[in-house]
Motif scaffolding. Structure first.
Motif, mmCIF file in Angstrom:
data_model
loop_
_atom_site.group_PDB
_atom_site.id
_atom_site.type_symbol
_atom_site.label_atom_id
_atom_site.label_comp_id
_atom_site.label_asym_id
_atom_site.label_seq_id
_atom_site.Cartn_x
_atom_site.Cartn_y
_atom_site.Cartn_z
ATOM 1 N N ILE A 1 41.591 -3.512 6.525
ATOM 2 C CA ILE A 1 40.612 -4.132 7.215
ATOM 3 C C ILE A 1 39.563 -3.281 7.389
ATOM 4 O O ILE A 1 38.376 -3.694 7.645
ATOM 5 C CB ILE A 1 41.304 -4.299 8.843
ATOM 6 C CG1 ILE A 1 40.410 -4.884 9.836
ATOM 7 C CG2 ILE A 1 41.576 -2.812 9.359
ATOM 8 C CD1 ILE A 1 40.199 -6.467 9.405
ATOM 9 N N LEU A 2 39.571 -1.703 7.250
ATOM 10 C CA LEU A 2 38.198 -1.004 7.272
ATOM 11 C C LEU A 2 37.491 -1.505 5.995
ATOM 12 O O LEU A 2 36.196 -1.409 6.140
ATOM 13 C CB LEU A 2 38.851 0.081 7.673
ATOM 14 C CG LEU A 2 38.953 0.782 8.698
ATOM 15 C CD1 LEU A 2 39.631 2.193 8.633
ATOM 16 C CD2 LEU A 2 38.170 0.685 9.865
ATOM 17 N N ARG A 3 37.937 -1.676 4.799
ATOM 18 C CA ARG A 3 37.400 -2.181 3.625
ATOM 19 C C ARG A 3 36.640 -3.210 3.814
ATOM 20 O O ARG A 3 35.581 -3.639 3.393
ATOM 21 C CB ARG A 3 38.230 -1.659 2.482
ATOM 22 C CG ARG A 3 37.583 -2.239 1.233
ATOM 23 C CD ARG A 3 38.630 -1.864 -0.032
ATOM 24 N NE ARG A 3 39.060 -0.744 -0.042
ATOM 25 C CZ ARG A 3 38.509 0.351 -0.623
ATOM 26 N NH1 ARG A 3 37.126 0.266 -1.203
ATOM 27 N NH2 ARG A 3 38.978 1.475 -0.966
ATOM 28 N N GLU B 1 32.888 -4.135 3.482
ATOM 29 C CA GLU B 1 32.273 -4.924 2.646
ATOM 30 C C GLU B 1 31.438 -6.043 3.202
ATOM 31 O O GLU B 1 30.386 -6.402 2.792
ATOM 32 C CB GLU B 1 33.227 -5.761 1.809
ATOM 33 C CG GLU B 1 34.105 -4.667 1.028
ATOM 34 C CD GLU B 1 35.163 -5.236 0.014
ATOM 35 O OE1 GLU B 1 35.655 -6.503 0.462
ATOM 36 O OE2 GLU B 1 35.884 -4.669 -0.734
ATOM 37 N N VAL B 2 31.594 -6.558 4.555
ATOM 38 C CA VAL B 2 30.896 -7.530 5.160
ATOM 39 C C VAL B 2 29.388 -6.722 5.588
ATOM 40 O O VAL B 2 28.571 -7.354 5.499
ATOM 41 C CB VAL B 2 31.693 -7.945 6.545
ATOM 42 C CG1 VAL B 2 30.645 -8.683 7.460
ATOM 43 C CG2 VAL B 2 32.659 -8.965 6.182
ATOM 44 N N LEU B 3 29.554 -5.536 6.177
ATOM 45 C CA LEU B 3 28.387 -4.820 6.542
ATOM 46 C C LEU B 3 27.587 -4.649 5.225
ATOM 47 O O LEU B 3 26.191 -5.067 5.351
ATOM 48 C CB LEU B 3 28.931 -3.475 6.975
ATOM 49 C CG LEU B 3 29.416 -3.225 8.379
ATOM 50 C CD1 LEU B 3 29.822 -1.872 8.846
ATOM 51 C CD2 LEU B 3 28.655 -4.176 9.233
ATOM 52 N N PHE C 1 32.107 2.962 0.238
ATOM 53 C CA PHE C 1 33.316 3.082 1.203
ATOM 54 C C PHE C 1 34.333 4.081 0.510
ATOM 55 O O PHE C 1 34.932 5.201 1.240
ATOM 56 C CB PHE C 1 34.079 1.652 1.156
ATOM 57 C CG PHE C 1 35.229 1.877 2.322
ATOM 58 C CD1 PHE C 1 35.136 2.151 3.610
ATOM 59 C CD2 PHE C 1 36.670 1.601 1.891
ATOM 60 C CE1 PHE C 1 36.039 2.101 4.488
ATOM 61 C CE2 PHE C 1 37.567 1.834 2.732
ATOM 62 C CZ PHE C 1 37.158 1.913 4.065
ATOM 63 N N ASP C 2 34.495 4.199 -0.852
ATOM 64 C CA ASP C 2 35.444 5.171 -1.498
ATOM 65 C C ASP C 2 34.779 6.748 -1.486
ATOM 66 O O ASP C 2 35.799 7.230 -1.327
ATOM 67 C CB ASP C 2 35.405 4.813 -2.873
ATOM 68 C CG ASP C 2 36.250 3.513 -3.174
ATOM 69 O OD1 ASP C 2 37.079 3.324 -2.515
ATOM 70 O OD2 ASP C 2 36.113 2.864 -4.365
#
Length: 96
Positions: free
Chosen positions: A6-8, A12-14, A84-85
């Motif tokens: 969910i955080l990823r 990705e939406v951001l 994100f990674d």
């Protein structure tokens, strides 16, 4: 959903709203000149931080306010081009 997916997905939406703006809160906050957009995001983080502190002291809405703070922090990181990674790798480095 109780996993990191969910955080990823949110991240990705951001990134998508940054790269392909639409008429949305996150696109609009990132739209202006670099300095103005960054200032708006930082102001939101400061606001959400204060609300999180008050929620903690009052023992109410702590999760809700904390998620707002985390969301706006992720918004800043996405705006600044952090992958994100990189965030996950830093958490992993600190875990050792």
């Amino acid at each position: 959903m109780a996993d990191d997916k969910i955080l990823r997905d949110v991240y990705e939406v951001l990134e998508s709203r940054r790269d392909s703006p639409i008429d949305s809160y996150t696109s609009n906050i990132m739209k202006d000149s670099d300095k103005k957009a960054e200032d708006k995001i930082l102001e939101k983080i400061a606001e959400e931080c204060g609300e999180t502190l008050i929620a903690s002291k009052n023992d109410e809405n702590l999760v809700y306010e904390s998620v707002d703070l985390i969301f706006h922090t992720l918004l800043l990181l996405a705006y600044k081009g952090v992958e994100f990674d990189e965030i996950l790798e830093e958490f992993e480095r600190r875990r050792k």
